[in-house]
Design a protein around this motif. Structure first.
Motif, PDB file in Angstrom:
ATOM      1  N   LEU A  38     -12.991 -20.513 -59.970  1.00 50.40           N
ATOM      2  CA  LEU A  38     -12.245 -19.481 -59.248  1.00 50.40           C
ATOM      3  C   LEU A  38     -12.040 -19.858 -57.781  1.00 50.40           C
ATOM      4  O   LEU A  38     -10.986 -19.565 -57.202  1.00 50.40           O
ATOM      5  CB  LEU A  38     -12.953 -18.130 -59.368  1.00 50.40           C
ATOM      6  CG  LEU A  38     -12.902 -17.534 -60.782  1.00 50.40           C
ATOM      7  CD1 LEU A  38     -13.885 -16.386 -60.917  1.00 50.40           C
ATOM      8  CD2 LEU A  38     -11.492 -17.092 -61.131  1.00 50.40           C
ATOM      9  N   ASP A  39     -13.019 -20.525 -57.180  1.00 49.37           N
ATOM     10  CA  ASP A  39     -12.851 -21.020 -55.807  1.00 49.37           C
ATOM     11  C   ASP A  39     -11.678 -21.989 -55.740  1.00 49.37           C
ATOM     12  O   ASP A  39     -10.857 -21.929 -54.823  1.00 49.37           O
ATOM     13  CB  ASP A  39     -14.122 -21.707 -55.297  1.00 49.37           C
ATOM     14  CG  ASP A  39     -15.224 -20.731 -54.937  1.00 49.37           C
ATOM     15  OD1 ASP A  39     -14.949 -19.528 -54.773  1.00 49.37           O
ATOM     16  OD2 ASP A  39     -16.393 -21.195 -54.825  1.00 49.37           O
ATOM     17  N   GLY A  40     -11.605 -22.882 -56.715  1.00 49.61           N
ATOM     18  CA  GLY A  40     -10.488 -23.831 -56.764  1.00 49.61           C
ATOM     19  C   GLY A  40      -9.158 -23.133 -56.953  1.00 49.61           C
ATOM     20  O   GLY A  40      -8.158 -23.477 -56.314  1.00 49.61           O
ATOM     21  N   LYS A  41      -9.129 -22.142 -57.826  1.00 46.55           N
ATOM     22  CA  LYS A  41      -7.890 -21.380 -58.050  1.00 46.55           C
ATOM     23  C   LYS A  41      -7.473 -20.634 -56.789  1.00 46.55           C
ATOM     24  O   LYS A  41      -6.287 -20.561 -56.466  1.00 46.55           O
ATOM     25  CB  LYS A  41      -8.065 -20.414 -59.215  1.00 46.55           C
ATOM     26  CG  LYS A  41      -8.095 -21.117 -60.558  1.00 46.55           C
ATOM     27  CD  LYS A  41      -8.309 -20.134 -61.702  1.00 46.55           C
ATOM     28  CE  LYS A  41      -8.340 -20.897 -63.024  1.00 46.55           C
ATOM     29  NZ  LYS A  41      -8.555 -20.014 -64.168  1.00 46.55           N
ATOM     30  N   ALA A  42      -8.443 -20.067 -56.078  1.00 45.99           N
ATOM     31  CA  ALA A  42      -8.136 -19.342 -54.843  1.00 45.99           C
ATOM     32  C   ALA A  42      -7.549 -20.291 -53.794  1.00 45.99           C
ATOM     33  O   ALA A  42      -6.597 -19.947 -53.098  1.00 45.99           O
ATOM     34  CB  ALA A  42      -9.397 -18.656 -54.293  1.00 45.99           C
ATOM     35  N   ARG A  43      -8.102 -21.505 -53.694  1.00 45.36           N
ATOM     36  CA  ARG A  43      -7.551 -22.488 -52.756  1.00 45.36           C
ATOM     37  C   ARG A  43      -6.116 -22.841 -53.137  1.00 45.36           C
ATOM     38  O   ARG A  43      -5.237 -22.934 -52.283  1.00 45.36           O
ATOM     39  CB  ARG A  43      -8.415 -23.755 -52.726  1.00 45.36           C
ATOM     40  CG  ARG A  43      -9.668 -23.625 -51.883  1.00 45.36           C
ATOM     41  CD  ARG A  43     -10.379 -24.961 -51.703  1.00 45.36           C
ATOM     42  NE  ARG A  43     -10.853 -25.522 -52.956  1.00 45.36           N
ATOM     43  CZ  ARG A  43     -12.009 -25.222 -53.533  1.00 45.36           C
ATOM     44  NH1 ARG A  43     -12.818 -24.348 -52.965  1.00 45.36           N
ATOM     45  NH2 ARG A  43     -12.362 -25.784 -54.667  1.00 45.36           N
ATOM     46  N   GLN A  44      -5.861 -23.015 -54.434  1.00 48.57           N
ATOM     47  CA  GLN A  44      -4.519 -23.349 -54.904  1.00 48.57           C
ATOM     48  C   GLN A  44      -3.552 -22.198 -54.647  1.00 48.57           C
ATOM     49  O   GLN A  44      -2.412 -22.409 -54.230  1.00 48.57           O
ATOM     50  CB  GLN A  44      -4.551 -23.683 -56.399  1.00 48.57           C
ATOM     51  CG  GLN A  44      -3.223 -24.163 -56.944  1.00 48.57           C
ATOM     52  CD  GLN A  44      -2.780 -25.485 -56.346  1.00 48.57           C
ATOM     53  OE1 GLN A  44      -3.565 -26.413 -56.223  1.00 48.57           O
ATOM     54  NE2 GLN A  44      -1.529 -25.584 -55.967  1.00 48.57           N
ATOM     55  N   ILE A  45      -3.989 -20.976 -54.868  1.00 42.94           N
ATOM     56  CA  ILE A  45      -3.142 -19.803 -54.611  1.00 42.94           C
ATOM     57  C   ILE A  45      -2.799 -19.724 -53.125  1.00 42.94           C
ATOM     58  O   ILE A  45      -1.647 -19.460 -52.766  1.00 42.94           O
ATOM     59  CB  ILE A  45      -3.836 -18.516 -55.101  1.00 42.94           C
ATOM     60  CG1 ILE A  45      -3.819 -18.481 -56.635  1.00 42.94           C
ATOM     61  CG2 ILE A  45      -3.179 -17.275 -54.524  1.00 42.94           C
ATOM     62  CD1 ILE A  45      -4.708 -17.414 -57.246  1.00 42.94           C
ATOM     63  N   ASN A  46      -3.780 -19.928 -52.263  1.00 43.78           N
ATOM     64  CA  ASN A  46      -3.525 -19.895 -50.823  1.00 43.78           C
ATOM     65  C   ASN A  46      -2.545 -20.990 -50.407  1.00 43.78           C
ATOM     66  O   ASN A  46      -1.656 -20.759 -49.588  1.00 43.78           O
ATOM     67  CB  ASN A  46      -4.822 -20.010 -50.033  1.00 43.78           C
ATOM     68  CG  ASN A  46      -5.610 -18.727 -50.033  1.00 43.78           C
ATOM     69  OD1 ASN A  46      -5.044 -17.642 -50.066  1.00 43.78           O
ATOM     70  ND2 ASN A  46      -6.924 -18.835 -50.016  1.00 43.78           N
ATOM     71  N   PHE A  47      -2.686 -22.184 -50.988  1.00 42.45           N
ATOM     72  CA  PHE A  47      -1.776 -23.288 -50.706  1.00 42.45           C
ATOM     73  C   PHE A  47      -0.360 -22.916 -51.133  1.00 42.45           C
ATOM     74  O   PHE A  47       0.605 -23.099 -50.383  1.00 42.45           O
ATOM     75  CB  PHE A  47      -2.267 -24.542 -51.444  1.00 42.45           C
ATOM     76  CG  PHE A  47      -1.428 -25.757 -51.206  1.00 42.45           C
ATOM     77  CD1 PHE A  47      -1.559 -26.488 -50.036  1.00 42.45           C
ATOM     78  CD2 PHE A  47      -0.512 -26.177 -52.152  1.00 42.45           C
ATOM     79  CE1 PHE A  47      -0.795 -27.623 -49.815  1.00 42.45           C
ATOM     80  CE2 PHE A  47       0.261 -27.310 -51.945  1.00 42.45           C
ATOM     81  CZ  PHE A  47       0.116 -28.030 -50.771  1.00 42.45           C
ATOM     82  N   ASN A  48      -0.232 -22.374 -52.350  1.00 42.21           N
ATOM     83  CA  ASN A  48       1.082 -21.962 -52.847  1.00 42.21           C
ATOM     84  C   ASN A  48       1.675 -20.834 -52.004  1.00 42.21           C
ATOM     85  O   ASN A  48       2.886 -20.795 -51.769  1.00 42.21           O
ATOM     86  CB  ASN A  48       0.995 -21.534 -54.312  1.00 42.21           C
ATOM     87  CG  ASN A  48       0.748 -22.693 -55.239  1.00 42.21           C
ATOM     88  OD1 ASN A  48       1.005 -23.852 -54.898  1.00 42.21           O
ATOM     89  ND2 ASN A  48       0.223 -22.413 -56.415  1.00 42.21           N
ATOM     90  N   THR A  52       5.215 -20.814 -50.124  1.00 39.86           N
ATOM     91  CA  THR A  52       6.178 -19.766 -50.440  1.00 39.86           C
ATOM     92  C   THR A  52       6.624 -19.030 -49.181  1.00 39.86           C
ATOM     93  O   THR A  52       7.818 -18.778 -48.991  1.00 39.86           O
ATOM     94  CB  THR A  52       5.570 -18.781 -51.459  1.00 39.86           C
ATOM     95  OG1 THR A  52       5.203 -19.504 -52.632  1.00 39.86           O
ATOM     96  CG2 THR A  52       6.537 -17.680 -51.827  1.00 39.86           C
ATOM     97  N   VAL A  53       5.690 -18.690 -48.324  1.00 40.26           N
ATOM     98  CA  VAL A  53       6.029 -18.001 -47.084  1.00 40.26           C
ATOM     99  C   VAL A  53       6.890 -18.901 -46.200  1.00 40.26           C
ATOM    100  O   VAL A  53       7.889 -18.451 -45.618  1.00 40.26           O
ATOM    101  CB  VAL A  53       4.752 -17.532 -46.344  1.00 40.26           C
ATOM    102  CG1 VAL A  53       5.063 -17.064 -44.935  1.00 40.26           C
ATOM    103  CG2 VAL A  53       4.067 -16.428 -47.139  1.00 40.26           C
ATOM    104  N   GLY A  54       6.541 -20.166 -46.125  1.00 45.95           N
ATOM    105  CA  GLY A  54       7.336 -21.109 -45.338  1.00 45.95           C
ATOM    106  C   GLY A  54       8.754 -21.237 -45.881  1.00 45.95           C
ATOM    107  O   GLY A  54       9.728 -21.228 -45.123  1.00 45.95           O
ATOM    108  N   ALA A  55       8.888 -21.341 -47.193  1.00 49.11           N
ATOM    109  CA  ALA A  55      10.210 -21.441 -47.806  1.00 49.11           C
ATOM    110  C   ALA A  55      11.001 -20.160 -47.598  1.00 49.11           C
ATOM    111  O   ALA A  55      12.201 -20.192 -47.297  1.00 49.11           O
ATOM    112  CB  ALA A  55      10.077 -21.747 -49.290  1.00 49.11           C
ATOM    113  N   ARG A  56      10.353 -19.024 -47.737  1.00 55.19           N
ATOM    114  CA  ARG A  56      11.038 -17.744 -47.515  1.00 55.19           C
ATOM    115  C   ARG A  56      11.547 -17.644 -46.083  1.00 55.19           C
ATOM    116  O   ARG A  56      12.685 -17.225 -45.834  1.00 55.19           O
ATOM    117  CB  ARG A  56      10.104 -16.578 -47.809  1.00 55.19           C
ATOM    118  CG  ARG A  56      10.810 -15.226 -47.670  1.00 55.19           C
ATOM    119  CD  ARG A  56       9.826 -14.071 -47.562  1.00 55.19           C
ATOM    120  NE  ARG A  56      10.523 -12.813 -47.455  1.00 55.19           N
ATOM    121  CZ  ARG A  56      11.053 -12.326 -46.328  1.00 55.19           C
ATOM    122  NH1 ARG A  56      10.976 -13.040 -45.211  1.00 55.19           N
ATOM    123  NH2 ARG A  56      11.666 -11.170 -46.300  1.00 55.19           N
TER     124      ARG A  56
END
Length: 71
Positions: A38-48, A52-56
């Protein structure tokens, strides 16, 4: 007489306290694996999210520029 060093025990640190993996129950090891995954998934979600915010922001900037050109 040769002194061989004792093999290093595998440990895990939880909330600042070190635990020997050999002393943990199978359930505790499974829970540790869940937390690590879950720590790894949270890091990946934050990266994504950052991407996403940058692209928006980029596309919003393009939209604002196109609207300004019409004025």
């Amino acid at each position: 007489m040769d002194e061989t060093p004792e093999p290093k025990k595998e440990t895990v640190t939880i909330d600042g306290k070190e635990h020997n993996v050999a002393d943990l129950s199978p359930e505790q090891i499974t829970l540790i694996n869940h937390v690590a995954d879950l720590d790894g998934k949270a890091r990946q979600i934050n990266f994504n999210l950052e991407q996403t915010v940058g692209a928006r922001n980029h596309f919003m900037s393009l939209l604002n520029k196109s609207l300004e050109e019409k004025e």
